[in-house]
Structures are given as structure tokens and as C-alpha cells.
Motif scaffolding. Structure first.
Motif, PDB file in Angstrom:
ATOM      1  N   SER A   1       0.839  -1.203   0.000  1.00 26.66           N
ATOM      2  CA  SER A   1       0.000   0.000   0.000  1.00 26.66           C
ATOM      3  C   SER A   1       0.874   1.253   0.000  1.00 26.66           C
ATOM      4  CB  SER A   1      -0.949  -0.002   1.199  1.00 26.66           C
ATOM      5  OG  SER A   1      -0.223   0.061   2.412  1.00 26.66           O
TER       6      SER A   1
ATOM      7  N   SER B   1       8.666   2.242 -12.250  1.00 24.90           N
ATOM      8  CA  SER B   1       7.836   1.769 -11.137  1.00 24.90           C
ATOM      9  C   SER B   1       7.848   0.244 -11.058  1.00 24.90           C
ATOM     10  CB  SER B   1       6.409   2.309 -11.258  1.00 24.90           C
ATOM     11  OG  SER B   1       5.746   1.783 -12.377  1.00 24.90           O
TER      12      SER B   1
ATOM     13  N   PHE C   1       1.998   1.700  -3.563  1.00 27.63           N
ATOM     14  CA  PHE C   1       0.891   2.229  -4.361  1.00 27.63           C
ATOM     15  C   PHE C   1       0.685   3.710  -4.085  1.00 27.63           C
ATOM     16  CE2 PHE C   1      -3.529   3.387  -4.999  1.00 27.63           C
ATOM     17  CZ  PHE C   1      -3.732   2.980  -6.308  1.00 27.63           C
ATOM     18  N   LYS C   2       0.616   4.099  -2.808  1.00 29.72           N
ATOM     19  CA  LYS C   2       0.372   5.514  -2.458  1.00 29.72           C
ATOM     20  C   LYS C   2       1.492   6.411  -2.966  1.00 29.72           C
ATOM     21  CE  LYS C   2      -0.327   4.850   1.951  1.00 29.72           C
ATOM     22  NZ  LYS C   2      -0.621   5.011   3.381  1.00 29.72           N
ATOM     23  N   THR C   3       2.730   5.959  -2.828  1.00 27.15           N
ATOM     24  CA  THR C   3       3.867   6.772  -3.276  1.00 27.15           C
ATOM     25  C   THR C   3       3.827   6.977  -4.776  1.00 27.15           C
ATOM     26  OG1 THR C   3       5.239   6.004  -1.443  1.00 27.15           O
ATOM     27  CG2 THR C   3       6.388   6.890  -3.361  1.00 27.15           C
TER      28      THR C   3
ATOM     29  N   GLY D   1      -0.269   2.268  -9.201  1.00 26.27           N
ATOM     30  CA  GLY D   1      -0.207   3.607  -8.619  1.00 26.27           C
ATOM     31  C   GLY D   1       0.251   4.654  -9.613  1.00 26.27           C
ATOM     32  N   THR D   2       1.205   4.302 -10.457  1.00 26.99           N
ATOM     33  CA  THR D   2       1.712   5.244 -11.452  1.00 26.99           C
ATOM     34  C   THR D   2       0.689   5.502 -12.559  1.00 26.99           C
ATOM     35  OG1 THR D   2       3.964   4.488 -11.042  1.00 26.99           O
ATOM     36  CG2 THR D   2       3.591   5.687 -13.080  1.00 26.99           C
TER      37      THR D   2
ATOM     38  N   CYS E   1       1.612  -3.193  -7.715  1.00 20.00           N
ATOM     39  CA  CYS E   1       1.120  -2.055  -6.922  1.00 20.00           C
ATOM     40  C   CYS E   1       1.747  -0.745  -7.387  1.00 20.00           C
ATOM     41  CB  CYS E   1       1.422  -2.276  -5.436  1.00 20.00           C
ATOM     42  SG  CYS E   1       0.391  -3.523  -4.679  1.00 20.00           S
TER      43      CYS E   1
ATOM     44  N   PHE F   1       1.234   6.558  -6.747  1.00 23.22           N
ATOM     45  CA  PHE F   1       0.008   7.270  -7.106  1.00 23.22           C
ATOM     46  C   PHE F   1       0.251   8.774  -6.994  1.00 23.22           C
ATOM     47  CE2 PHE F   1      -4.159   9.152  -6.515  1.00 23.22           C
ATOM     48  CZ  PHE F   1      -4.955   8.450  -7.402  1.00 23.22           C
ATOM     49  N   LYS F   2       0.910   9.183  -5.911  1.00 24.35           N
ATOM     50  CA  LYS F   2       1.232  10.606  -5.730  1.00 24.35           C
ATOM     51  C   LYS F   2       2.150  11.093  -6.847  1.00 24.35           C
ATOM     52  CE  LYS F   2       3.958  11.787  -2.318  1.00 24.35           C
ATOM     53  NZ  LYS F   2       4.503  12.155  -1.012  1.00 24.35           N
TER      54      LYS F   2
END
Length: 180
Positions: A3, A62, A6-8, A81-82, A77, A10-11
Motif C-alpha cells: 500500500s 515503477s 501504491f500511495k507513493t 499507482g503510477t 502495486c 500514485f502521488k
């Protein structure tokens, strides 16, 4: 960890304009400086590999970082996210595009973003050149390469093959006197 990957990413995917090369400073800040998932030297190697692989640069890097940390699940993940922010933004734009371009300030905003994107690509290029020890003695290599591709239409695959052979020969010649 998945997670967090994914969050990193995604940002990174959500807050970067200008494509993969403009993402390099943000990816480096997150992956090297903040989370310390890879060392700076390894990050430079990953950039080189991601650039020479087919596909989207940001997705490639990624995948490499996610796989290094958590194998297949990490790669999935980080890649999701990317890609997800761009997918969602493009989907929204596609749904309402004809309305967007009729609004004068939005059209002006897109025209204003272009020079900023050029700067976002130029800064990491110069930083990578400095890290790769490109100076006055060898700056002709990327310049000639760019001219061959742009002005003479040389296929970049031939440039990559020539660079690999040149690097191999250079390292071989550098090691030969030391062995003897």
C-alpha cells in the motif's frame, strides 16, 4: 509495504506534468531520499534501464522499483499507482474535452504549462548529466546522438547498440593495461 508503494507512486503519477522525464526529480525524492528504497547510484542505473526498455518510462521505473522491493505484487502495486492517476484524468478529459477547450482560461493554462514542462525535463537532464560525469570532454556524445536521431533520422536502436558496444570496448580498454 504494497500500500505504501501504491500511495507513493500514485502521488508521483498524480502530481507530475510532462511525462516520465519530468517525474525523475519527484521519483528520486520519494524513492531515494524519503523512503530510501534504493541508493542514488542504483537509481541512476534504473533510469538508464527504464529509458532503454520499450514502453512508458514512468511505468518501467515503477515496475523495477516495485519488483526490487516486493517482487510481483510490488511491481503490480507500483505500476497501478503510477498509471491510475493518468488514466482517471484522461478519462475525465475525454468525457468533457469539447467543453474544456471552449473555455479561454483553460486553453491559456495549457499554453502556459508548455514552458514549465520544458524546464521540468531540462533540470533532471542536467542533473543526470552531472551524475553521469558528462563534462566538456565528453558532452559531444549526447549532442551528436541527438543530432543523428533528429536531423539524420538514425533509428535510436542503432544508437543504443553502438553505445553498448562503445561502452564495452571502453571498459575493456580501460581494464587491459591493469591486467598486464
Amino acid at each position: 509495504m504494497n500500500s505504501e508503494l501504491f500511495k507513493t507512486f500514485f502521488k508521483i503519477g498524480a502530481f507530475t506534468l510532462g511525462g516520465g522525464y519530468a517525474m525523475i526529480p519527484i521519483i528520486q525524492t520519494e524513492v531515494v531520499d524519503k523512503h530510501r528504497w534504493v541508493e542514488k547510484e542504483e537509481f541512476l542505473d534504473l533510469i538508464a534501464i527504464a529509458q532503454s526498455c520499450p514502453g512508458v518510462f514512468a511505468i518501467n521505473i515503477s515496475i523495477f522499483i516495485g519488483y526490487k522491493l516486493r517482487k510481483l505484487k510490488g511491481a503490480l502495486c507500483a505500476t497501478a499507482g503510477t498509471a491510475l492517476p493518468s488514466f482517471l484524468i484522461i478519462l475525465a478529459i475525454a468525457l468533457f474535452f469539447h467543453h474544456f477547450m471552449e473555455v479561454g482560461w483553460i486553453a491559456a493554462m495549457f499554453r502556459g504549462i508548455r514552458p514549465a514542462v520544458v524546464a521540468l525535463i531540462a533540470v533532471p537532464t542536467f542533473n543526470m548529466a552531472r551524475s553521469a560525469k558528462i563534462g566538456l570532454t565528453n558532452c559531444w556524445i549526447p549532442i551528436v546522438t541527438a543530432l543523428l536521431i533528429w536531423a539524420m533520422g538514425v533509428n535510436p536502436i542503432y544508437i543504443i547498440i553502438a553505445a553498448a558496444l562503445g561502452g564495452y570496448l571502453f571498459s575493456f580498454l580501460q581494464e587491459s593495461p591493469q591486467k598486464g
